[in-house]
Enzyme design. Structure first.
Site, PDB file in Angstrom:
ATOM      1  N   LYS A  23     -13.672   2.276  -6.559  1.00 14.30           N
ATOM      2  CA  LYS A  23     -14.963   2.965  -6.487  1.00 14.30           C
ATOM      3  C   LYS A  23     -15.636   2.705  -5.138  1.00 14.30           C
ATOM      4  O   LYS A  23     -16.118   3.632  -4.487  1.00 14.30           O
ATOM      5  CB  LYS A  23     -15.862   2.505  -7.625  1.00 14.30           C
ATOM      6  CG  LYS A  23     -17.166   3.286  -7.747  1.00 14.30           C
ATOM      7  CD  LYS A  23     -17.947   2.882  -8.997  1.00 14.30           C
ATOM      8  CE  LYS A  23     -17.242   3.366 -10.241  1.00 14.30           C
ATOM      9  NZ  LYS A  23     -17.946   2.992 -11.484  1.00 14.30           N
ATOM     10  N   ARG A  93     -22.523  -1.438 -10.696  1.00  9.71           N
ATOM     11  CA  ARG A  93     -21.336  -0.921 -11.366  1.00  9.71           C
ATOM     12  C   ARG A  93     -20.092  -1.692 -10.960  1.00  9.71           C
ATOM     13  O   ARG A  93     -19.956  -2.129  -9.820  1.00  9.71           O
ATOM     14  CB  ARG A  93     -21.105   0.551 -10.999  1.00  9.71           C
ATOM     15  CG  ARG A  93     -22.191   1.482 -11.469  1.00  9.71           C
ATOM     16  CD  ARG A  93     -21.843   2.917 -11.092  1.00  9.71           C
ATOM     17  NE  ARG A  93     -22.810   3.846 -11.650  1.00  9.71           N
ATOM     18  CZ  ARG A  93     -22.523   5.075 -12.039  1.00  9.71           C
ATOM     19  NH1 ARG A  93     -21.302   5.526 -11.919  1.00  9.71           N
ATOM     20  NH2 ARG A  93     -23.452   5.860 -12.529  1.00  9.71           N
ATOM     21  N   GLY A 102     -14.126   3.079 -18.374  1.00  2.38           N
ATOM     22  CA  GLY A 102     -14.798   2.587 -19.572  1.00  2.38           C
ATOM     23  C   GLY A 102     -14.515   1.152 -19.942  1.00  2.38           C
ATOM     24  O   GLY A 102     -15.046   0.640 -20.920  1.00  2.38           O
ATOM     25  N   MET A 104     -14.980  -1.701 -18.077  1.00  5.87           N
ATOM     26  CA  MET A 104     -15.917  -2.726 -17.619  1.00  5.87           C
ATOM     27  C   MET A 104     -17.338  -2.168 -17.615  1.00  5.87           C
ATOM     28  O   MET A 104     -17.573  -1.071 -18.102  1.00  5.87           O
ATOM     29  CB  MET A 104     -15.478  -3.249 -16.260  1.00  5.87           C
ATOM     30  CG  MET A 104     -14.193  -4.059 -16.365  1.00  5.87           C
ATOM     31  SD  MET A 104     -13.659  -4.687 -14.781  1.00  5.87           S
ATOM     32  CE  MET A 104     -13.344  -3.189 -13.888  1.00  5.87           C
ATOM     33  N   ARG A 337     -12.490   9.705  -7.819  1.00  6.58           N
ATOM     34  CA  ARG A 337     -11.257   8.935  -8.004  1.00  6.58           C
ATOM     35  C   ARG A 337     -10.179   9.909  -8.456  1.00  6.58           C
ATOM     36  O   ARG A 337     -10.485  11.007  -8.931  1.00  6.58           O
ATOM     37  CB  ARG A 337     -11.447   7.832  -9.049  1.00  6.58           C
ATOM     38  CG  ARG A 337     -11.810   8.343 -10.435  1.00  6.58           C
ATOM     39  CD  ARG A 337     -12.122   7.194 -11.376  1.00  6.58           C
ATOM     40  NE  ARG A 337     -12.616   7.681 -12.661  1.00  6.58           N
ATOM     41  CZ  ARG A 337     -13.198   6.933 -13.580  1.00  6.58           C
ATOM     42  NH1 ARG A 337     -13.368   5.645 -13.359  1.00  6.58           N
ATOM     43  NH2 ARG A 337     -13.618   7.426 -14.721  1.00  6.58           N
ATOM     44  N   HIS A 455     -15.769   9.267 -23.457  1.00  9.40           N
ATOM     45  CA  HIS A 455     -14.872   8.107 -23.409  1.00  9.40           C
ATOM     46  C   HIS A 455     -13.596   8.367 -24.212  1.00  9.40           C
ATOM     47  O   HIS A 455     -12.489   8.101 -23.758  1.00  9.40           O
ATOM     48  CB  HIS A 455     -15.600   6.875 -23.965  1.00  9.40           C
ATOM     49  CG  HIS A 455     -14.721   5.671 -24.075  1.00  9.40           C
ATOM     50  ND1 HIS A 455     -14.061   5.336 -25.239  1.00  9.40           N
ATOM     51  CD2 HIS A 455     -14.362   4.737 -23.161  1.00  9.40           C
ATOM     52  CE1 HIS A 455     -13.341   4.254 -25.030  1.00  9.40           C
ATOM     53  NE2 HIS A 455     -13.520   3.865 -23.785  1.00  9.40           N
ATOM     54  N   ARG A 561      26.001  -0.614 -29.177  1.00  9.23           N
ATOM     55  CA  ARG A 561      25.978  -1.838 -29.989  1.00  9.23           C
ATOM     56  C   ARG A 561      26.891  -1.599 -31.192  1.00  9.23           C
ATOM     57  O   ARG A 561      26.476  -0.975 -32.169  1.00  9.23           O
ATOM     58  CB  ARG A 561      24.553  -2.147 -30.454  1.00  9.23           C
ATOM     59  CG  ARG A 561      23.523  -2.244 -29.339  1.00  9.23           C
ATOM     60  CD  ARG A 561      22.125  -2.377 -29.957  1.00  9.23           C
ATOM     61  NE  ARG A 561      21.057  -2.305 -28.991  1.00  9.23           N
ATOM     62  CZ  ARG A 561      20.453  -1.174 -28.610  1.00  9.23           C
ATOM     63  NH1 ARG A 561      20.869  -0.009 -29.089  1.00  9.23           N
ATOM     64  NH2 ARG A 561      19.468  -1.195 -27.749  1.00  9.23           N
ATOM     65  N   GLU A 746      23.716 -12.745 -20.093  1.00  8.57           N
ATOM     66  CA  GLU A 746      22.563 -12.973 -20.960  1.00  8.57           C
ATOM     67  C   GLU A 746      22.352 -14.454 -21.254  1.00  8.57           C
ATOM     68  O   GLU A 746      21.372 -14.825 -21.897  1.00  8.57           O
ATOM     69  CB  GLU A 746      22.718 -12.174 -22.263  1.00  8.57           C
ATOM     70  CG  GLU A 746      24.063 -12.360 -22.919  1.00  8.57           C
ATOM     71  CD  GLU A 746      24.315 -11.355 -24.046  1.00  8.57           C
ATOM     72  OE1 GLU A 746      23.354 -10.926 -24.695  1.00  8.57           O
ATOM     73  OE2 GLU A 746      25.496 -11.025 -24.281  1.00  8.57           O
ATOM     74  N   SER A 765      26.538  -6.420 -16.870  1.00 12.82           N
ATOM     75  CA  SER A 765      25.356  -5.747 -17.390  1.00 12.82           C
ATOM     76  C   SER A 765      24.401  -6.830 -17.858  1.00 12.82           C
ATOM     77  O   SER A 765      24.774  -7.680 -18.669  1.00 12.82           O
ATOM     78  CB  SER A 765      25.721  -4.823 -18.554  1.00 12.82           C
ATOM     79  OG  SER A 765      24.574  -4.159 -19.010  1.00 12.82           O
ATOM     80  N   GLY A 767      21.879  -8.380 -19.954  1.00  9.58           N
ATOM     81  CA  GLY A 767      21.242  -8.254 -21.264  1.00  9.58           C
ATOM     82  C   GLY A 767      19.916  -8.977 -21.208  1.00  9.58           C
ATOM     83  O   GLY A 767      19.809 -10.147 -21.613  1.00  9.58           O
ATOM     84  N   ASP A 770      18.171 -11.094 -24.321  1.00 12.70           N
ATOM     85  CA  ASP A 770      18.608 -12.474 -24.574  1.00 12.70           C
ATOM     86  C   ASP A 770      18.407 -13.368 -23.354  1.00 12.70           C
ATOM     87  O   ASP A 770      18.081 -14.549 -23.491  1.00 12.70           O
ATOM     88  CB  ASP A 770      20.085 -12.497 -24.989  1.00 12.70           C
ATOM     89  CG  ASP A 770      20.248 -12.427 -26.505  1.00 12.70           C
ATOM     90  OD1 ASP A 770      19.261 -12.673 -27.216  1.00 12.70           O
ATOM     91  OD2 ASP A 770      21.355 -12.120 -26.971  1.00 12.70           O
ATOM     92  N   CYS A 832      20.806  -3.493 -19.341  1.00 15.01           N
ATOM     93  CA  CYS A 832      20.864  -2.742 -20.598  1.00 15.01           C
ATOM     94  C   CYS A 832      19.908  -3.297 -21.648  1.00 15.01           C
ATOM     95  O   CYS A 832      19.941  -2.886 -22.805  1.00 15.01           O
ATOM     96  CB  CYS A 832      22.287  -2.697 -21.146  1.00 15.01           C
ATOM     97  SG  CYS A 832      22.930  -4.304 -21.634  1.00 15.01           S
ATOM     98  N   TYR A 852      22.806   0.875 -12.085  1.00 13.91           N
ATOM     99  CA  TYR A 852      22.127   1.682 -13.105  1.00 13.91           C
ATOM    100  C   TYR A 852      21.207   0.804 -13.951  1.00 13.91           C
ATOM    101  O   TYR A 852      21.307  -0.418 -13.939  1.00 13.91           O
ATOM    102  CB  TYR A 852      23.151   2.379 -14.017  1.00 13.91           C
ATOM    103  CG  TYR A 852      23.968   1.431 -14.877  1.00 13.91           C
ATOM    104  CD1 TYR A 852      23.494   1.011 -16.122  1.00 13.91           C
ATOM    105  CD2 TYR A 852      25.199   0.938 -14.446  1.00 13.91           C
ATOM    106  CE1 TYR A 852      24.228   0.130 -16.906  1.00 13.91           C
ATOM    107  CE2 TYR A 852      25.932   0.059 -15.218  1.00 13.91           C
ATOM    108  CZ  TYR A 852      25.443  -0.349 -16.447  1.00 13.91           C
ATOM    109  OH  TYR A 852      26.168  -1.232 -17.226  1.00 13.91           O
TER     110      TYR A 852
END
Length: 875
Positions: A23, A93, A102, A104, A337, A455, A561, A746, A765, A767, A770, A832, A852
């Protein structure tokens, strides 16, 4: 050198957002652009952080700077704070770096007292305005600074209206306002045992402190957690000369967007109220007029406002959300904004702005929040069911989407019912920031009061929830637990449905259908795919999930899985036979039953993925998950398996572990029961051979992932079972088939020894579910019981199972990536765990150069956009 904690608006600019907050930076920028911004100054975010460092105290240095800059503001305006001749009133403000609408606190008309109110009444010759401003200030100060009940103030107003025989606030006279001032002060005194403060400088310091405190109120903390905003940012405070929208009929206040935040239409969208202050519009206390009507009410201010809107949108290259006040026919800008918008609107605005030449494709990609796309992918009302339904009322379509649920009247009720698995619609007279948690868990929000910029509307659009507002036909009886509309009563717990796209409300449950995605979505996502370098896969265990993910743009499966395939009918029987087997022959007989079932499942997934890569994780959970614990269920299973109750109970008891998540599971099962690995390998390889024969162009190369590996010898041991079985089947089939064996990282030890594991693993990969669990040392199933206390104590800001802990878990991942590449430079690396669909975690994965991420089907578009944004930011 003394730290500068306070800046006049003209000393700042848009690039100082971290210091001045959103602001403050935008007020400074508008001032620089020559727009009509009332003078003021900003107390920095550093001052807020210093306040907390100093034990929630505004130190003398900061107080001195505030007073120095108050003097400069007085010099600029020609008015004096608390003066009996020419008084200066200000607004105080909040203004965080990230927009938190809304969440604060704000206080208007600060600096007024009995003397100042009389001066303003005399000078303006408008005593009603003077005492309206005074009563508003007492109400806001008492609420924000002292925490007194807003409801009680409203009750006092209602009592005065009843005594006077009037219904509308605008009918209150100057004398009524003076009565309210006195009654408000009496309530303040009775509750707090102290007089209302009359010294304007005391008022200011207490208000500034209240804004600092509001950075850590419950709703602000909850909003930050939802939107990944660090608590270390703090909030700035803006002190600005008041301009008055409540001074008469040539005064007003409003909120507007340069484009529709609901649809994205390139047309000014907003609302205003004459003879009112800003909170009246935002809180929805009065139903406002459309911004178009301002053309007739105040044509000069309207034309100027339209011109400013165009300049601001072109300057910021984004749809703007603005607040304005008209005083005596003159326009003043109080805020601009980047506007919150629905997912549909976000895509349309991004595409339109590219077509208008305002931005390029990469800038368009950065304009849309990835999580927003979620709203496009979920069901809408079934058109056939909708034809049979009759709306019980219709109001403003404040946030698109469809929601059916049982009526609740409070945020606490909404949370309680949602936690028990129920779908709810939150029905409120008007929402307030305190309702955010209830709004977040509701299927939709219905309010009696308020407009399109209330709001409820703004927050609902931001979180992708549907909302209908301003349903004035509804007669609320919240305390009694019902409402009446059209002469019919609807009780707490009754089903209703709301359509945030049309504004219709239905007094029944309406079935939904999947959303259709096309047009701007496809075009926008094609830009994302062009920009990103990270591949996006999905976690899918069924052909249906796999097909859904492909529709959403998945480029493969990062996690199948296999245990999820064992819980159906004949499969669960076969795996239970395996578990209770006493001899090798019984074990093999059970595995022989499972193999063709697994093979068929894998063939279905390969078919659904049409040649895209598929990573299949071998059996992971402990075996006790496949057997019952209830005595009646054990008795029934024993009978079914033709063994005694005691015998089966003994087997089940033998599977019991003190800590099963760290026990006999994952590849440890294969070490103990090699037949499982042989069976799963046979199913994977035979499925690939069959599908490749049917579709030779697909050239499927199975990716076999061994879970919970913690040592190179362990990996070698289990991998040998896989390769011996796979090579034998391939040779017997007389075909060529390439397959790959990798592991999940993992266990922290696996990350530390990743260079060794990469000697055998062709891919890693991560995990992260875990890995997070084992790194933190707490169970993800139980952490929810104590994590809230950790948030309250500021130990953790977020759930580490929802957003990747980059500091600790991330360090292990980074180490594993570096070590793995040292041994095998071309190693394929992915994530994953559930973090694969979290934008901040995706940004981290992109930074590390992973191949990936993999996530649930419905999060694939989110991941595609997040990956594109990460690539653009990291250029």
């Amino acid at each position: 050198m003394t730290t500068k904690y306070v800046y006049l608006f003209q000393e700042g600019d848009a690039n100082m957002r971290e210091l001045l907050g959103g602001k403050g930076a935008n007020l400074a920028e508008m001032s620089k652009l020559g727009m009509p911004v009332p003078n003021g100054f900003t107390i920095t975010t550093e001052a807020c952080n210093k306040y907390y460092e100093d034990g929630e105290t505004i130190n003398e240095e900061i107080q001195a700077q505030i007073m120095e800059y108050l003097g400069k503001l007085e010099a600029e305006t020609g008015k004096k704070f608390g003066d009996a001749q020419n008084p200066l009133l200000v607004s105080v403000r909040s203004g965080a770096r990230a927009s938190m609408p809304g969440m604060m606190d704000t206080i208007l008309n600060l600096g007024i007292n009995d003397v100042v109110a009389k001066t303003i009444a005399d000078k303006s010759q408008n005593p009603r305005f003077a005492y309206d401003s005074y009563r508003r200030f007492i109400q806001m100060f008492a609420d924000v600074v002292k925490g007194l009940s807003k409801k009680r103030f409203e009750e006092i107003i209602d009592e005065v209206k009843v005594q006077r025989g009037i219904k509308d606030d605008l009918e209150l006279t100057a004398e009524d306002m003076m009565t309210l001032v006195e009654r408000f002060k009496e309530f303040y005194q009775a509750e707090l045992h102290e007089s209302f403060p009359t010294d304007p400088k005391t008022q200011m310091m207490e208000a500034i402190e209240a804004v600092f405190k509001s950075w850590n109120n419950e709703r602000a903390i909850y909003y930050r957690r939802m939107n990944d905003i660090p608590s270390s940012w703090g909030t700035a405070v803006n002190v600005q000369m008041m301009v008055f929208g409540n001074m008469g009929e040539d005064c007003g206040t409003g909120v507007a967007f340069t484009r529709s935040p609901a649809t994205g239409e390139n047309k000014l969208f907003g609302e205003f109220l004459m003879n009112a202050q800003g909170e009246d519009v935002v809180a929805g206390v009065r139903t406002p007029q459309s911004i178009d009507q301002l053309k007739e009410v105040s044509p000069t201010a309207y034309e100027q406002f339209v011109d400013i809107c165009s300049k601001l949108e072109h300057h910021y290259k984004n749809m703007q959300d603005m607040e304005f006040t008209i005083e005596g026919g003159k326009l003043f800008m109080l805020q601009t904004r980047n506007g919150k918008r629905t997912a549909q609107a976000a895509l349309k605005i991004a595409c339109d702005m590219v077509d208008e030449g305002l931005i390029n494709e990469e800038e368009a990609l950065l304009m849309v929040e990835p999580q927003q796309l979620d709203a496009l992918l979920h069901p809408m009302f079934d058109p056939e069911a909708l034809k049979k339904a009759t709306a019980i009322t219709s109001a403003l379509p404040a946030s698109p989407g469809a929601g059916s649920g049982q009526i609740v009247f409070t945020a606490d009720e909404a949370k309680e019912e949602a936690d028990s698995g129920k779908k709810v619609i939150l029905v409120r007279l008007e929402t307030s920031p305190e309702d955010i948690e209830g709004m977040a868990v509701s299927e939709g929000i219905l309010t009696v009061r308020g407009g399109m910029t209330s709001h409820a509307a703004v927050v609902a659009r931001g979180m992708g929830a549907c909302c209908v507002s301003g349903a004035g036909d509804i007669e609320m009886h919240e305390e009694e637990g019902y409402f009446v509309v059209g002469g019919k009563r609807y009780n707490r717990g009754d089903w209703i449905s709301i359509d945030g796209s049309t504004g219709n409300v239905y007094g029944e449950k309406i079935e939904t259908v999947p959303a259709e995605i096309s047009g701007n979505f496809e075009r926008f996502m094609s830009w994302a795919d062009k920009a990103r370098t990270l591949k996006i896969r999905t976690n899918a265990d069924t052909p249906r999930d796999a097909r859904q993910a492909v529709e959403f743009g998945a480029e493969g499966i990062g996690l199948v899985r296999t245990e999820h395939m064992f819980f159906e009918g004949d499969k669960i029987k076969a795996i239970r036979e395996m578990i209770v087997a006493k001899t090798d022959e019984q074990m093999q007989a059970a595995l022989n039953k499972l193999e063709p079932m697994q093979q068929k499942d894998f063939e279905g997934i390969y078919e659904a993925m049409e040649g895209r890569p598929v990573t299949i994780r071998y059996l992971d959970p402990p075996l006790h998950e496949f057997v019952p614990t209830d005595p009646e269920d054990i008795k029934e299973l024993a009978k079914e398996m033709n063994i005694s109750y005691d015998e089966l109970a003994q087997v089940i008891s033998g599977l019991h572990e003190v800590n099963p998540m760290m026990g006999h599971r994952g590849s440890r099962l294969d070490v103990s029961n090699p037949g499982i690995a042989h069976m799963q390998t046979a199913a994977v390889i035979k499925a690939a051979i069959n599908v490749n024969k049917a579709h030779p162009d697909w050239n499927i190369e199975p990716e076999i992932m061994l879970p919970l590996i913690g040592d190179l010898k362990e990996l070698q041991y289990v991998k040998k079972m896989v390769t011996e079985t796979a090579d034998q089947i391939i040779a017997e089939a007389g075909v060529e088939l390439t397959y790959h064996v990798g592991t999940m990282i993992e266990v922290p030890r696996a990350a530390l020894l990743a260079d060794e594991l990469a000697q055998e693993a062709e891919f890693f990969s991560f995990g992260t579910n875990d890995l997070t669990q084992l790194t933190f040392g707490f169970s993800r199933d139980d952490a929810g019981k104590f994590l809230p206390e950790y948030y309250d104590a500021k130990i953790y800001e977020n759930d580490p199972f929802a957003r990747l802990d980059q500091k600790g878990v991330g360090k292990l991942i980074e180490m594993a990536v570096t070590l793995g590449r040292q041994t095998r430079p071309d190693i394929k690396l992915g994530i994953c765990g559930e973090h694969g669909g979290d934008p901040s975690s995706i940004e981290f994965a992109n930074k590390l150069g992973l191949s990936y991420v993999s996530c649930s089907p419905y999060r694939v578009p989110i991941a595609r956009l997040a990956a594109a944004q990460a690539a653009i930011k990291q250029k």
